[in-house]
Scaffold this active site. Structure first.
Site, mmCIF file in Angstrom:
data_model
loop_
_atom_site.group_PDB
_atom_site.id
_atom_site.type_symbol
_atom_site.label_atom_id
_atom_site.label_comp_id
_atom_site.label_asym_id
_atom_site.label_seq_id
_atom_site.Cartn_x
_atom_site.Cartn_y
_atom_site.Cartn_z
ATOM 1 N N GLU A 215 0.891 -1.178 0.000
ATOM 2 C CA GLU A 215 0.000 0.000 0.000
ATOM 3 C C GLU A 215 0.918 1.213 0.000
ATOM 4 O OE1 GLU A 215 -3.230 0.160 -0.191
ATOM 5 O OE2 GLU A 215 -3.947 -1.844 0.305
ATOM 6 N N CYS A 249 -1.959 9.619 2.833
ATOM 7 C CA CYS A 249 -1.541 9.073 1.532
ATOM 8 C C CYS A 249 -2.515 9.440 0.423
ATOM 9 C CB CYS A 249 -1.416 7.560 1.635
ATOM 10 S SG CYS A 249 -2.935 6.771 2.184
HETATM 11 P P1 NAD Z 1 8.209 4.796 4.884
HETATM 12 O O1 NAD Z 1 8.177 4.027 3.619
HETATM 13 O O2 NAD Z 1 9.385 5.651 5.151
HETATM 14 O O3 NAD Z 1 8.115 3.803 6.144
HETATM 15 C C1 NAD Z 1 7.093 2.846 6.264
HETATM 16 C C2 NAD Z 1 7.540 1.737 7.198
HETATM 17 O O4 NAD Z 1 8.678 1.104 6.633
HETATM 18 C C3 NAD Z 1 7.941 2.206 8.597
HETATM 19 O O5 NAD Z 1 7.452 1.296 9.541
HETATM 20 C C4 NAD Z 1 9.463 2.175 8.580
HETATM 21 O O6 NAD Z 1 10.012 1.848 9.814
HETATM 22 C C5 NAD Z 1 9.752 1.085 7.569
HETATM 23 N N1 NAD Z 1 11.002 1.295 6.840
HETATM 24 C C6 NAD Z 1 11.552 2.473 6.470
HETATM 25 N N2 NAD Z 1 12.703 2.281 5.792
HETATM 26 C C7 NAD Z 1 12.874 0.942 5.740
HETATM 27 C C8 NAD Z 1 13.880 0.102 5.171
HETATM 28 N N3 NAD Z 1 14.938 0.606 4.545
HETATM 29 N N4 NAD Z 1 13.736 -1.231 5.287
HETATM 30 C C9 NAD Z 1 12.670 -1.758 5.926
HETATM 31 N N5 NAD Z 1 11.699 -1.022 6.483
HETATM 32 C C10 NAD Z 1 11.798 0.314 6.401
HETATM 33 O O7 NAD Z 1 6.843 5.613 4.930
HETATM 34 P P2 NAD Z 1 6.334 6.638 6.025
HETATM 35 O O8 NAD Z 1 7.164 7.867 5.973
HETATM 36 O O9 NAD Z 1 6.159 5.958 7.316
HETATM 37 O O10 NAD Z 1 4.868 6.948 5.433
HETATM 38 C C11 NAD Z 1 4.674 7.827 4.376
HETATM 39 C C12 NAD Z 1 4.494 7.105 3.058
HETATM 40 O O11 NAD Z 1 3.543 6.074 3.191
HETATM 41 C C13 NAD Z 1 3.934 8.030 1.974
HETATM 42 O O12 NAD Z 1 4.534 7.724 0.749
HETATM 43 C C14 NAD Z 1 2.456 7.683 1.947
HETATM 44 O O13 NAD Z 1 1.803 7.991 0.757
HETATM 45 C C15 NAD Z 1 2.512 6.212 2.204
HETATM 46 N N6 NAD Z 1 1.247 5.731 2.757
HETATM 47 C C16 NAD Z 1 0.457 4.926 2.015
HETATM 48 C C17 NAD Z 1 -0.766 4.498 2.505
HETATM 49 C C18 NAD Z 1 -1.669 3.598 1.721
HETATM 50 O O14 NAD Z 1 -2.630 3.095 2.311
HETATM 51 N N7 NAD Z 1 -1.453 3.368 0.448
HETATM 52 C C19 NAD Z 1 -1.168 4.909 3.771
HETATM 53 C C20 NAD Z 1 -0.330 5.736 4.514
HETATM 54 C C21 NAD Z 1 0.884 6.139 4.009
#
Ligand code: NAD
Length: 469
Positions: A215, A249
């Site tokens: 997602e 998002c």
């Molecule tokens: P992110 O991708 O930075 O992090 C998401 C999760 O991944 C966190 O739990 C983080 O700890 C983990 N993570 C980060 N880097 C990692 C790595 N290198 N290896 C493994 N895990 C890792 O996203 P964010 O800043 O938490 O959220 C914002 C993003 O999420 C935006 O792009 C937003 O659009 C998206 N989002 C999508 C939805 C949806 O339902 N489609 C909902 C909310 C947010």
């Protein structure tokens, strides 16, 4: 390969050992678990969750109730109503050539699942997928984001109180924890976050051919054509954009506006922001903060770039680093190579770009990656259909925004860069189950007549089958 050399592997192995016990639970037992989770969210831990989110980024209590707690409770109610039928064997028709047999589909659990969630709606996006995973009969390890530690702590307490760790466990920690977890051979990974990290997750999953639901996010456009009721449209867009201070998002990322509506849109924007958040949004109880300094600095750099790079801030633009406050902001004429027009904004800055023809607007949308959401404000059926037929997006809401998330009869998710797979309702349940096909032979089947040694008579039978069945 040895997966038992750290505490995550140990936890994984415990869940793996327990997976059939959990997978063979009845729909009533699964509903019982969901009801306990519901009670924790709406009664025993509601106030603690509200306070935790306020500590994390000053999220107003009402927004926590509406955008975090309510959607999970509603998902539980929906699953509770439907789970019995989702778990029933689905009989399917038998083709004539398979006479003497019958077939059905079983929705069996995937097994041991990992849910990695982001910080922007930590309760909703951790427990929402958990509801589908429990419905499917899985064991689950949850890893919420490190950026909302207060909320994670309360969620960890809830999970530890309701479940044994060999069934459902929540692990807190930094990115390294996710990286360790991603090395394990899960049966399914449900990840919510950015497209960049989505790629890392998918790569790690490919090592074990683990199935994934991704997602993701991206730039969600909002098109306003000249037939729309502008005042209502602006009010709804401001609600969609500044709820959670734009850290959503599916928030409208930018607006594509028919050029003749520009000045009216700007005036309405100013009036509605004043109505919603008062003259000084920094003192408003209805407006939250940017989650941390890193994201605050990123957004401030967008504002500073706008000031030096030809775009103009026509409303808002103030910020205060003391508690990561950024005012609801409207930006005009942001150049195409600016960060505002290139990256997902994920904050309270709304750029508008004007267009002359709807074809021009559509072609602009199509010059970017497929968005998670695309919004159209229009009274013209012809325009709406034109946009629907000539763009691609995970989901669309017409004459409003965000609401598509709340209908459990709709699949929620992106397409390609904005995501793979769907969540909510039966769609979420299907992500966490394998549709296992079962054929039972009852009597002599046609194929039994066609085993070697082959001869002319058998060839004739095959010829007849190819011609008539
Ligand atoms: P992110 O991708 O930075 O992090 C998401 C999760 O991944 C966190 O739990 C983080 O700890 C983990 N993570 C980060 N880097 C990692 C790595 N290198 N290896 C493994 N895990 C890792 O996203 P964010 O800043 O938490 O959220 C914002 C993003 O999420 C935006 O792009 C937003 O659009 C998206 N989002 C999508 C939805 C949806 O339902 N489609 C909902 C909310 C947010």
């Amino acid at each position: 390969m040895n997966y038992s050399d750290n505490k995550y592997a140990t936890l994984f192995n415990k869940q793996k050992t327990n997976q059939f016990l959990v997978g063979n639970t009845s729909y009533k037992e699964r509903i019982g678990k969901l009801k306990r989770l519901k009670h924790a969210l709406e009664v025993s831990y509601k106030q603690e969750l509200r306070e935790a989110l306020y500590k994390d980024f000053k999220k107003p209590h009402l927004e926590t109730d509406l955008t975090e707690i309510y959607p999970v409770i509603d998902e539980i109610k929906f699953v509770t109503k439907n789970l019995k039928s989702w778990l029933e064997r689905q009989k399917v028709e038998t083709p004539l050539a398979l006479l003497g047999s019958s077939s059905f589909i079983i929705n069996e659990p995937k097994g041991v699942c990992l849910i990695i969630s982001p910080w922007n709606y930590p309760i909703n996006l951790t427990f929402g997928p958990l509801v589908s995973a429990i419905a499917g009969g899985n064991t689950v390890i949850l890893k919420p984001s490190e950026m909302t530690p207060n909320t994670s702590k309360v969620m960890a307490k809830i999970v530890a109180e309701l479940f044994e760790e060999n069934e459902i466990a929540l692990v807190e920690g930094e990115v390294e924890v996710s990286q360790e977890l991603l090395k394990l051979p899960f049966n399914h990974i449900f990840f919510t976050g950015s497209p960049a990290v989505g790629k890392i997750v998918m790569k790690a999953a490919s090592e074990h051919l683990t199935s994934v639901t991704l997602e993701l996010g991206g730039k969600s456009p909002t098109i306003i054509d000249d037939g729309s009721h502008l005042e209502k449209a602006v009010k709804r867009i401001i609600y969609g954009k500044f709820t959670n201070a734009g850290q959503t998002c599916i928030a409208p990322d930018y607006v594509l506006l028919k050029s003749s509506l520009k000045s009216e849109f700007i005036e309405l924007f100013k009036t509605k922001v004043l109505e919603f958040y008062s003259e000084n949004p920094e003192t408003s109880d209805s407006y939250c903060r940017i989650v941390n300094r890193k994201h605050f600095d990123r957004l401030v750099s967008h504002l500073e770039e706008t000031k030096t790079n030809k775009g103009s801030i026509v409303s808002g633009g103030n910020y205060n680093a003391t508690d990561n406050f950024i005012e609801p902001t409207l930006v005009l004429d942001s150049p195409e190579d600016s960060k505002l027009m290139q990256e997902e904004i994920f904050g309270p800055i709304l750029p508008i770009k004007t267009y002359e023809t709807i074809e021009e607007a559509v072609s602009y949308v199509n010059s970017k990656e497929k968005p998670l959401a695309l919004y159209i404000f229009s009274k013209s059926k012809k325009t709406i259909n034109y946009v629907l037929q000539n763009t691609r997006a995970g989901g669309t809401c017409i004459n409003h925004n965000l609401l598509q998330f709340l209908n459990h009869n709709l699949p929620f998710g992106g397409s390609n860069n904005s995501g793979i797979g769907k969540s909510h309702g039966i769609f979420g349940f299907q992500e966490f189950t394998n549709q296992r096909s079962v054929l039972k032979q009852h009597t002599l089947g046609a194929v039994d007549l066609l085993t070697p040694p082959y001869n002319n008579w058998k060839q004739k039978l095959v010829d007849l089958t190819l011609k008539w069945f």
